[in-house]
Design a protein around this motif. Structure first.
Motif, short mmCIF file in Angstrom:
data_model
loop_
_atom_site.label_atom_id
_atom_site.label_comp_id
_atom_site.label_asym_id
_atom_site.label_seq_id
_atom_site.Cartn_x
_atom_site.Cartn_y
_atom_site.Cartn_z
N LYS A 100 0.83 -1.20 0.00
CA LYS A 100 0.00 0.00 0.00
C LYS A 100 0.87 1.25 0.00
CE LYS A 100 -3.81 2.10 2.60
NZ LYS A 100 -4.68 1.94 3.78
N SER A 101 1.96 1.22 0.74
CA SER A 101 2.84 2.39 0.83
C SER A 101 3.44 2.74 -0.54
CB SER A 101 3.94 2.17 1.86
OG SER A 101 4.75 1.06 1.50
N ASP A 102 3.71 1.74 -1.36
CA ASP A 102 4.22 2.00 -2.71
C ASP A 102 3.16 2.67 -3.57
OD1 ASP A 102 6.68 0.90 -2.04
OD2 ASP A 102 6.12 -1.09 -2.79
N ALA A 103 1.92 2.24 -3.44
CA ALA A 103 0.82 2.87 -4.18
C ALA A 103 0.66 4.33 -3.75
CB ALA A 103 -0.48 2.10 -3.97
N ILE A 104 0.76 4.58 -2.47
CA ILE A 104 0.66 5.96 -1.96
C ILE A 104 1.83 6.80 -2.48
CG2 ILE A 104 0.73 7.37 0.14
CD1 ILE A 104 -0.91 5.10 1.48
N SER A 105 3.00 6.21 -2.59
CA SER A 105 4.15 6.93 -3.16
C SER A 105 3.87 7.32 -4.61
CB SER A 105 5.42 6.07 -3.08
OG SER A 105 5.81 5.89 -1.75
N GLY A 106 3.21 6.43 -5.36
CA GLY A 106 2.82 6.75 -6.73
C GLY A 106 1.85 7.91 -6.78
N ILE A 107 0.90 7.91 -5.87
CA ILE A 107 -0.05 9.03 -5.77
C ILE A 107 0.71 10.33 -5.49
CG2 ILE A 107 -1.85 10.05 -4.33
CD1 ILE A 107 -3.02 7.21 -4.03
N ASN A 108 1.66 10.27 -4.58
CA ASN A 108 2.40 11.47 -4.22
C ASN A 108 3.25 11.99 -5.38
OD1 ASN A 108 1.34 11.70 -1.65
ND2 ASN A 108 2.89 10.36 -0.76
N LEU A 109 3.72 11.11 -6.25
CA LEU A 109 4.44 11.55 -7.44
C LEU A 109 3.53 12.36 -8.35
CD1 LEU A 109 6.55 8.41 -8.36
CD2 LEU A 109 7.41 10.63 -7.64
N VAL A 110 2.30 11.90 -8.52
CA VAL A 110 1.35 12.64 -9.36
C VAL A 110 0.98 13.95 -8.68
CG1 VAL A 110 -0.97 12.58 -10.35
CG2 VAL A 110 0.46 10.55 -10.42
N ARG A 111 0.78 13.93 -7.39
CA ARG A 111 0.46 15.17 -6.66
C ARG A 111 1.56 16.20 -6.80
NH1 ARG A 111 -1.43 13.17 -0.73
NH2 ARG A 111 -3.63 12.85 -1.19
N GLY A 112 2.80 15.74 -6.90
CA GLY A 112 3.95 16.63 -6.91
C GLY A 112 4.22 17.28 -8.25
N THR A 113 3.51 16.87 -9.30
CA THR A 113 3.75 17.50 -10.60
C THR A 113 3.18 18.92 -10.58
OG1 THR A 113 1.72 16.63 -11.57
CG2 THR A 113 3.72 15.32 -11.87
N SER A 114 3.76 19.76 -11.37
CA SER A 114 3.34 21.16 -11.36
C SER A 114 3.43 21.73 -12.77
CB SER A 114 4.22 21.96 -10.41
OG SER A 114 5.53 22.04 -10.93
N GLY A 115 3.26 23.01 -12.88
CA GLY A 115 3.37 23.68 -14.16
C GLY A 115 4.73 23.56 -14.81
N SER A 116 5.75 23.20 -14.04
CA SER A 116 7.09 23.06 -14.59
C SER A 116 7.34 21.67 -15.16
CB SER A 116 8.13 23.37 -13.50
OG SER A 116 8.04 22.42 -12.46
N THR A 117 6.37 20.77 -15.03
CA THR A 117 6.52 19.43 -15.60
C THR A 117 6.44 19.53 -17.11
OG1 THR A 117 5.48 18.48 -13.64
CG2 THR A 117 5.61 17.09 -15.60
N PRO A 118 7.45 19.00 -17.83
CA PRO A 118 7.42 19.15 -19.29
C PRO A 118 6.33 18.32 -19.94
CG PRO A 118 9.29 17.80 -18.62
CD PRO A 118 8.64 18.32 -17.37
N ILE A 119 5.91 18.76 -21.12
CA ILE A 119 4.94 18.04 -21.95
C ILE A 119 5.64 17.69 -23.25
CG2 ILE A 119 2.76 18.18 -23.19
CD1 ILE A 119 1.91 20.30 -21.11
N TYR A 120 5.66 16.42 -23.60
CA TYR A 120 6.30 15.96 -24.83
C TYR A 120 5.25 15.50 -25.84
CZ TYR A 120 10.44 15.81 -21.86
OH TYR A 120 11.46 16.14 -21.02
N GLU A 121 5.49 15.82 -27.10
CA GLU A 121 4.59 15.36 -28.17
C GLU A 121 5.29 14.30 -28.97
OE1 GLU A 121 2.30 18.02 -30.59
OE2 GLU A 121 2.67 19.61 -29.14
#
Length: 56
Positions: free
Chosen positions: A35-56
């Motif tokens: 469960k803790s690994d799943a929560i870590s995955g959630i926290n990675l998504v939570r931590g993204t921001s406007g500075s996260t690059p977008i690739y096409e």
């Protein structure tokens, strides 16, 4: 938006991110033994921001 954390049919942890209309907009795409690994995955998504690059 909100996250849901749940166990799948194989008793492994997964998460998804739902919009205000309750539609899934993102999911874990993989299962986690701990469960803790799943929560870590959630926290990675939570931590993204406007500075996260977008690739096409």
């Amino acid at each position: 938006m909100y996250f849901t954390l749940y166990k799948d049919a194989f008793a492994q942890w997964r998460w998804n991110l739902k919009a205000a209309n309750h539609h899934i907009v993102a999911d874990s795409a993989e299962s986690y033994h701990n469960k803790s690994d799943a929560i870590s995955g959630i926290n990675l998504v939570r931590g993204t921001s406007g500075s996260t690059p977008i690739y096409e």
